[in-house]
Design a protein around this motif. Structure first.
Motif, PDB file in Angstrom:
ATOM      1  N   ALA A 329      32.218-103.446 -69.598  1.00  0.00           N
ATOM      2  CA  ALA A 329      31.460-104.313 -70.507  1.00  0.00           C
ATOM      3  C   ALA A 329      32.375-105.086 -71.441  1.00  0.00           C
ATOM      4  O   ALA A 329      32.128-106.256 -71.753  1.00  0.00           O
ATOM      5  CB  ALA A 329      30.468-103.467 -71.322  1.00  0.00           C
ATOM      6  N   GLU A 330      33.448-104.450 -71.896  1.00  0.00           N
ATOM      7  CA  GLU A 330      34.371-105.106 -72.828  1.00  0.00           C
ATOM      8  C   GLU A 330      35.285-106.093 -72.116  1.00  0.00           C
ATOM      9  O   GLU A 330      35.746-107.069 -72.707  1.00  0.00           O
ATOM     10  CB  GLU A 330      35.210-104.059 -73.553  1.00  0.00           C
ATOM     11  N   THR A 331      35.576-105.844 -70.830  1.00  0.00           N
ATOM     12  CA  THR A 331      36.543-106.660 -70.101  1.00  0.00           C
ATOM     13  C   THR A 331      35.913-107.900 -69.487  1.00  0.00           C
ATOM     14  O   THR A 331      36.499-108.981 -69.509  1.00  0.00           O
ATOM     15  CB  THR A 331      37.213-105.828 -68.980  1.00  0.00           C
ATOM     16  N   ILE A 332      34.699-107.747 -68.949  1.00  0.00           N
ATOM     17  CA  ILE A 332      34.014-108.890 -68.345  1.00  0.00           C
ATOM     18  C   ILE A 332      33.656-109.875 -69.452  1.00  0.00           C
ATOM     19  O   ILE A 332      33.126-109.496 -70.483  1.00  0.00           O
ATOM     20  CB  ILE A 332      32.721-108.435 -67.625  1.00  0.00           C
ATOM     21  N   LEU A 339      29.342-108.825 -63.858  1.00  0.00           N
ATOM     22  CA  LEU A 339      29.029-107.398 -64.018  1.00  0.00           C
ATOM     23  C   LEU A 339      28.484-106.823 -62.713  1.00  0.00           C
ATOM     24  O   LEU A 339      28.924-105.766 -62.255  1.00  0.00           O
ATOM     25  CB  LEU A 339      27.984-107.206 -65.121  1.00  0.00           C
ATOM     26  N   GLU A 340      27.527-107.523 -62.132  1.00  0.00           N
ATOM     27  CA  GLU A 340      26.912-107.029 -60.901  1.00  0.00           C
ATOM     28  C   GLU A 340      27.924-107.014 -59.756  1.00  0.00           C
ATOM     29  O   GLU A 340      27.932-106.101 -58.932  1.00  0.00           O
ATOM     30  CB  GLU A 340      25.711-107.901 -60.544  1.00  0.00           C
ATOM     31  N   GLY A 341      28.799-108.031 -59.734  1.00  0.00           N
ATOM     32  CA  GLY A 341      29.827-108.078 -58.691  1.00  0.00           C
ATOM     33  C   GLY A 341      30.788-106.907 -58.783  1.00  0.00           C
ATOM     34  O   GLY A 341      31.161-106.308 -57.759  1.00  0.00           O
ATOM     35  N   VAL A 342      31.189-106.561 -60.004  1.00  0.00           N
ATOM     36  CA  VAL A 342      32.108-105.440 -60.204  1.00  0.00           C
ATOM     37  C   VAL A 342      31.457-104.128 -59.776  1.00  0.00           C
ATOM     38  O   VAL A 342      32.075-103.298 -59.092  1.00  0.00           O
ATOM     39  CB  VAL A 342      32.566-105.369 -61.681  1.00  0.00           C
ATOM     40  N   ALA A 369      38.612-108.933 -58.709  1.00  0.00           N
ATOM     41  CA  ALA A 369      37.314-109.604 -58.575  1.00  0.00           C
ATOM     42  C   ALA A 369      36.978-110.566 -59.707  1.00  0.00           C
ATOM     43  O   ALA A 369      36.167-111.473 -59.524  1.00  0.00           O
ATOM     44  CB  ALA A 369      36.198-108.554 -58.471  1.00  0.00           C
ATOM     45  N   VAL A 370      37.590-110.389 -60.869  1.00  0.00           N
ATOM     46  CA  VAL A 370      37.172-111.155 -62.037  1.00  0.00           C
ATOM     47  C   VAL A 370      38.365-111.837 -62.682  1.00  0.00           C
ATOM     48  O   VAL A 370      39.443-111.248 -62.793  1.00  0.00           O
ATOM     49  CB  VAL A 370      36.483-110.226 -63.084  1.00  0.00           C
ATOM     50  N   LYS A 371      38.145-113.073 -63.095  1.00  0.00           N
ATOM     51  CA  LYS A 371      39.190-113.786 -63.819  1.00  0.00           C
ATOM     52  C   LYS A 371      39.233-113.280 -65.257  1.00  0.00           C
ATOM     53  O   LYS A 371      38.267-113.408 -66.012  1.00  0.00           O
ATOM     54  CB  LYS A 371      38.906-115.292 -63.813  1.00  0.00           C
TER      55      LYS A 371
END
Length: 473
Positions: A329-332, A339-342, A369-371
């Protein structure tokens, strides 16, 4: 005597709760406060938190209220509302008393009489069953409510239950990518079809609308295209910002929009920016929007991200440790889509490699998965911006001085460090004048409380936070 009267009102609430959905009850009936009942005047007085709640109850639930009150208090009971309104900068309460109206005719949902099948062509000569093109997985039940979406969600539910009948028409939703716009407008459509199966509800992306329009022009069937869309009862258009260079598409849409608006049909639009920033938008359409509601969906807060993750875990039967959920939650960067992708990636890794979901796995997945911001804020960055804003020296902030202005800047720095870094309170205190963790916790609580009541102070903090974003760019 008062206790027995209050018990009668509680009985009314139980009857109401049995005849409405849980969300309807929580939104419109739970906030009602019983005040008094006069047996001599046969008058029931209740308190409601705003004029809007009173108007909504009288417009849509007056029939239900009358039936319930007649059953519990008797046929001749008079319902009176005490409306509390907050006005002015000092949040002063004003009180207004009004008497409930006699119930009017209320529209009830129609039963399904034919299947909703999609037409093979845009044929409006004989309105027929229509595939609404909705994602039925995107519902109000799994659209988690938080401070960043409370207003749009509440209004959206109201529209879904009374399409075209509320003052929220047209309804324009805007917000950054990944904040839940598409989910919310789908939820409105899904709920509307559940309650009114015979209504012609259609969800369409702006891009698909443009493709259909282009095809109609090529095939010389523009009239059929327009006639089809003019039969829609609830028209939902997503990503309208994509019409920036589609002048003829916009002109045709306005023709459809104006026709539906005059007939009282519900129109819902979603965009990544407010109408005023859509340069191509007709002035006439902007005027129409001012008659309805323009609502912003903000990026979800960390707490809302945690709530969303916990909800998804319960729904999918996943077991993710609390510290991992907090880290995600803090990183996204405030994107529900990310969130759903992770979570989906974590589930896949866990199944393929037969391993538990832990912090190490979460870090690996998020990196791939996330920038992520490669230049996170540091304590030095925060001190620099805060001190510059208040024109004080950093040396004074990390010193032992108890001057009031220095203490305030120190507390703000600690609050922002706690919000924008992943450091513990002990580490933050150590870096800001070698304070202990209890000082940091107290400082954060002090600032949070002041933000709730001091609008000017809140604007100052927002200004500092905007300077953080400018730096990272």
């Amino acid at each position: 005597m008062l206790k027995s009267q209050s018990a009668l009102w509680d009985e009314c609430l139980r009857l109401i709760q049995a005849n409405v959905t849980e969300q309807q009850y929580k939104t419109w009936f739970a906030p009602i406060v019983f005040e008094s009942y006069s047996e001599r005047e046969h008058t029931l007085m209740v308190q409601v938190p705003s004029p809007y709640v009173y108007e909504y109850l009288e417009q849509y639930y007056v029939g239900l209220l009358r039936k319930v009150l007649a059953r519990v208090f008797g046929e001749s009971v008079i319902l009176r509302y005490r409306i509390i309104t907050v006005v002015g900068e000092n949040n002063r309460n004003t009180v207004q008393e009004v008497e409930g109206e006699v119930p009017a005719e209320i529209e009830t949902p129609q039963a399904v009489t034919r299947a909703n099948q999609s037409p093979t062509t845009l044929d409006a000569a004989v309105p027929q069953g229509l595939n609404p093109q909705l994602d039925t997985k995107k519902t109000f039940q799994n659209f988690i409510e938080g401070d960043s979406n409370k207003l749009p969600r509440t209004v959206g539910l109201s529209i879904a239950e009374h399409p075209g009948k509320t003052t929220f028409n047209p309804f324009f939703i805007y917000g950054p990518s990944g904040c839940g716009k598409t989910h919310l407008i789908n939820a409105i459509g899904v709920r509307c079809k559940e309650m009114y199966p015979e209504k012609r509800v259609l969800y369409v992306s702006a891009r698909l609308f443009q493709v259909q329009f282009t095809d109609a022009r090529r095939q010389n069937t523009i009239n059929d295209f327009i006639n089809f869309y003019q039969t829609i009862d609830v028209l939902i258009v997503d990503d309208v910002q994509e019409w920036a260079t589609a002048e003829k598409t916009v002109a045709t849409f306005f023709h459809i929009f104006d026709h539906l608006f005059r007939l009282g049909k519900q129109i819902i639009l979603a965009s990544d920016r407010p109408p005023i920033d859509l340069k191509w938008l007709h002035e006439r359409m902007l005027t129409r929007f001012s008659c309805g509601l323009i609502a912003e969906l903000e990026k979800p807060t960390i707490q809302l991200c945690i709530d969303i993750l916990n909800s998804k875990c319960r729904r999918d039967g996943l077991k993710i440790p609390a510290d991992v959920i907090q880290y995600i939650a803090e990183t996204i960067n405030g994107s529900v889509r990310d969130l759903e992708g992770v979570v989906n990636s974590l589930m896949a890794y866990s199944i393929v490699y037969n391993s538990n979901i832990d912090m190490r796995l979460a870090e690996r997945v998020i990196q791939r998965a996330v920038k992520i911001d490669n230049h996170p804020l540091t304590i030095d960055d925060i001190l620099e911006k805060v001190c510059k804003h208040f024109n004080v020296s950093q040396q004074h902030i990390i010193s032992k001085s108890r001057r009031r202005d220095y203490v305030q800047v120190r507390q703000i720095s600690m609050y922002l460090a706690q919000k924008y870094t992943k450091m513990s309170a002990a580490r933050i205190g150590q870096l800001i004048g070698n304070r202990d963790h209890s000082t940091v916790i107290h400082s954060c609580n002090t600032i949070e409380q002041r933000l709730k009541i001091d609008k000017g102070f809140s604007e100052e903090i927002s200004s500092i936070e905007r300077s953080f974003r400018l730096k990272k760019k």
